[in-house]
Every structure is written in structure tokens, then in C-alpha cells.
Scaffold this motif. Structure first.
Motif, PDB file in Angstrom:
ATOM      1  N   PHE A 129      68.139  39.873  54.055  1.00 36.66           N
ATOM      2  CA  PHE A 129      69.604  40.634  54.138  1.00 36.66           C
ATOM      3  C   PHE A 129      69.259  42.067  54.400  1.00 36.66           C
ATOM      4  CE2 PHE A 129      67.888  40.987  49.687  1.00 36.66           C
ATOM      5  CZ  PHE A 129      68.046  42.363  49.585  1.00 36.66           C
ATOM      6  N   ARG A 154      75.713  41.253  60.733  1.00 41.99           N
ATOM      7  CA  ARG A 154      75.764  39.711  60.486  1.00 41.99           C
ATOM      8  C   ARG A 154      75.543  38.945  61.532  1.00 41.99           C
ATOM      9  NH1 ARG A 154      79.473  36.278  61.722  1.00 41.99           N
ATOM     10  NH2 ARG A 154      79.572  34.288  60.925  1.00 41.99           N
ATOM     11  N   ALA A 166      70.927  35.800  54.796  1.00 43.52           N
ATOM     12  CA  ALA A 166      71.722  35.881  53.305  1.00 43.52           C
ATOM     13  C   ALA A 166      73.175  36.726  53.747  1.00 43.52           C
ATOM     14  CB  ALA A 166      70.905  36.053  52.184  1.00 43.52           C
ATOM     15  N   GLY A 167      73.015  37.704  54.388  1.00 44.08           N
ATOM     16  CA  GLY A 167      73.969  38.665  54.802  1.00 44.08           C
ATOM     17  C   GLY A 167      73.923  40.154  54.846  1.00 44.08           C
ATOM     18  N   ARG A 169      74.664  43.759  52.867  1.00 43.87           N
ATOM     19  CA  ARG A 169      75.471  44.598  51.724  1.00 43.87           C
ATOM     20  C   ARG A 169      75.584  46.080  52.128  1.00 43.87           C
ATOM     21  NH1 ARG A 169      71.525  44.500  46.401  1.00 43.87           N
ATOM     22  NH2 ARG A 169      70.302  46.094  47.671  1.00 43.87           N
ATOM     23  N   LEU A 181      79.366  42.753  49.951  1.00 42.62           N
ATOM     24  CA  LEU A 181      78.693  41.865  50.611  1.00 42.62           C
ATOM     25  C   LEU A 181      79.448  41.102  51.695  1.00 42.62           C
ATOM     26  CD1 LEU A 181      76.059  40.278  50.804  1.00 42.62           C
ATOM     27  CD2 LEU A 181      76.710  38.722  49.438  1.00 42.62           C
ATOM     28  N   THR A 183      78.752  37.877  53.726  1.00 43.10           N
ATOM     29  CA  THR A 183      77.874  36.744  53.673  1.00 43.10           C
ATOM     30  C   THR A 183      77.590  36.197  55.239  1.00 43.10           C
ATOM     31  OG1 THR A 183      79.557  34.992  53.608  1.00 43.10           O
ATOM     32  CG2 THR A 183      78.876  36.011  51.413  1.00 43.10           C
ATOM     33  N   LYS A 184      76.617  35.321  55.329  1.00 39.34           N
ATOM     34  CA  LYS A 184      76.028  34.879  56.270  1.00 39.34           C
ATOM     35  C   LYS A 184      77.346  34.231  57.005  1.00 39.34           C
ATOM     36  CE  LYS A 184      73.882  30.838  54.555  1.00 39.34           C
ATOM     37  NZ  LYS A 184      72.767  29.673  54.605  1.00 39.34           N
ATOM     38  N   ASP A 185      78.393  33.586  56.290  1.00 35.35           N
ATOM     39  CA  ASP A 185      79.447  33.045  56.739  1.00 35.35           C
ATOM     40  C   ASP A 185      80.554  33.842  57.048  1.00 35.35           C
ATOM     41  OD1 ASP A 185      78.288  30.515  56.609  1.00 35.35           O
ATOM     42  OD2 ASP A 185      78.619  30.608  54.419  1.00 35.35           O
ATOM     43  N   GLU A 187      82.163  35.842  55.196  1.00 39.46           N
ATOM     44  CA  GLU A 187      82.890  36.129  53.776  1.00 39.46           C
ATOM     45  C   GLU A 187      82.726  37.636  53.424  1.00 39.46           C
ATOM     46  OE1 GLU A 187      84.285  34.143  49.523  1.00 39.46           O
ATOM     47  OE2 GLU A 187      82.788  33.478  50.764  1.00 39.46           O
ATOM     48  N   SER A 194      78.246  38.806  43.594  1.00 40.03           N
ATOM     49  CA  SER A 194      77.584  38.152  44.586  1.00 40.03           C
ATOM     50  C   SER A 194      76.397  37.721  44.120  1.00 40.03           C
ATOM     51  CB  SER A 194      77.796  38.646  45.859  1.00 40.03           C
ATOM     52  OG  SER A 194      76.787  39.754  45.747  1.00 40.03           O
TER      53      SER A 194
END
Length: 211
Positions: A129, A154, A166-167, A169, A181, A183-185, A187, A194
Motif C-alpha cells: 500500500f 490506486r 491493498a490501497g 492511505r 483510505l 481501497t484497491k476497488d 472505495e 479500515s
């Protein structure tokens, strides 16, 4: 793209109204240069000491020693006062956000696609991350720019690190609860709620991959 220089105007509270937005403050060129310089110095200190074992054993002394080397010169005005502020912000990262039991893979000197993230960590449980560190609290204008920056990192993380990523921060020194955060998606969630929260990652830091 900026990474070591803060995005937008940092908030220096006034005596009459500490919560006023930065666009309402009577900024001078000197104030802006000072705030930007100190933000850069905080980043330099964190990058220099984040992956060392010395930071785990005595973070305050380690950061103070780094500040003596980095915060120098007449441009800082009262050097002792400048070192105190810069040291305090760097210590916040070490005490509140340092991802324990993680290995520092890279600092901003190694760019990602589209920019230069401040820190890249590898944690044995959550994976890779990025940490992007800001030395001022978020305002709507600053947050918009920061989120664009996080989106870039990202995208790079997903592309280059795949399922191990993972993402990102977004660390807000001086206003820890506003940290985020991505996220990898894609969000966006409050960092403290988190899987990459300081509490979830707090054990004991290790050396950098190169050490």
C-alpha cells in the motif's frame, strides 16, 4: 504532479478564528513559502527514517537528529522554532501512522505511473500500500486534489502490483481523524475504520528492503 509539496494552502489557524477556511485567510508570500518549506522537510525526514530500526527504538531522538540535518539555513527563519514544528509533525507519523511489521519498499524517489507517491509499504498480511502524507487538514478544494492524486496511485498499484495491492492511505498530520483510505476497488473510507488503520497495523517496524 505534486507529492512532496502540499496541495493547496495549508491551514495556519488565526487567533480570532482558528477554523476559517484557507481562502479566507490573509496569506502573505512568506507564510506560504514557510508552510510549503516545512511540509517538504517533514516529508524528507519521514522518507529518511521511516524504514530504520532506530525509529522503532527511539523515534523522537531519531527524528530530531534528522531534523538537525534537514532543517537548516536562513530561509527557515528561527531554525529552532522551525525544527520544533517539523519534528512534531514527523513524530506524529511515527507514533500514529507508522505501519508496524511492514517493510518500506520505496520512497518518492522511485516514481509510480503518473506521479510520485510518498511511501510504498509491504505488510505481511495486507500486502502493498501507498502512504501519501499531508501536513495540513483537508478542505474541500484540497481534498478534491488529494483524491485525484490517490486515484492515480490506486491505478498504478492495481496495474503494477495486481492482487497484492491493498490501497492508498491519505495521512493527514495534525488532523489524524480526517485521514482516508482508497481501497484497491476505489472505495473511499475513513482510515481509522479500515483494515489499514494504524491500530490494525501496529506491531513493530522492520528495515527497508534495501537495508
Amino acid at each position: 504532479m505534486k507529492s512532496l509539496f502540499d496541495i493547496g494552502l495549508p491551514v495556519l489557524p488565526t487567533k480570532d478564528d482558528p477554523d476559517r477556511a484557507p481562502d479566507d485567510l490573509p496569506w502573505t508570500v512568506q507564510q506560504l513559502r514557510t508552510a510549503q518549506r516545512q511540509g517538504t522537510q517533514v516529508h524528507e525526514i519521514i522518507a529518511a527514517v521511516a524504514g530504520t530500526n532506530d525509529l522503532a527504538t527511539d523515534p523522537i531522538a531519531t527524528i530530531r537528529d534528522a531534523a538537525k540535518t534537514i532543517v537548516t539555513g536562513r530561509a527557515n527563519g528561527r531554525v529552532a522554532q522551525a525544527r520544533l514544528r517539523v519534528t512534531g509533525l514527523a513524530v506524529q507519523y511515527a507514533q500514529l501512522f507508522l505501519p508496524a511489521n511492514a517493510t518500506l519498499i520505496a520512497t518518492e524517489r522511485q516514481p509510480v505511473t503518473g506521479g510520485r507517491a510518498d511511501l510504498l509499504w509491504l505488510h505481511p498480511t495486507v500486502g502493498y500500500f501507498y502512504d501519501e502524507v499531508k501536513t495540513h487538514r483537508l478542505t474541500p478544494r484540497v481534498e478534491e486534489a488529494a483524491l485525484k492524486q490517490m486515484t492515480t496511485y490506486r491505478t498504478a498499484g492495481v496495474t503494477e502490483l495486481h492482487t497484492h495491492f491493498a490501497g492508498v492511505r491519505l495521512i493527514c498530520l495534525g488532523n489524524a481523524r480526517s485521514s482516508l483510505l482508497m481501497t484497491k476497488d476505489g472505495e473511499i473510507v475513513a482510515l481509522h475504520e479500515s483494515a489499514l488503520s494504524p491500530a490494525a497495523l501496529r506491531i513493530a517496524p522492520t528495515r527497508t528492503a534495501a537495508s
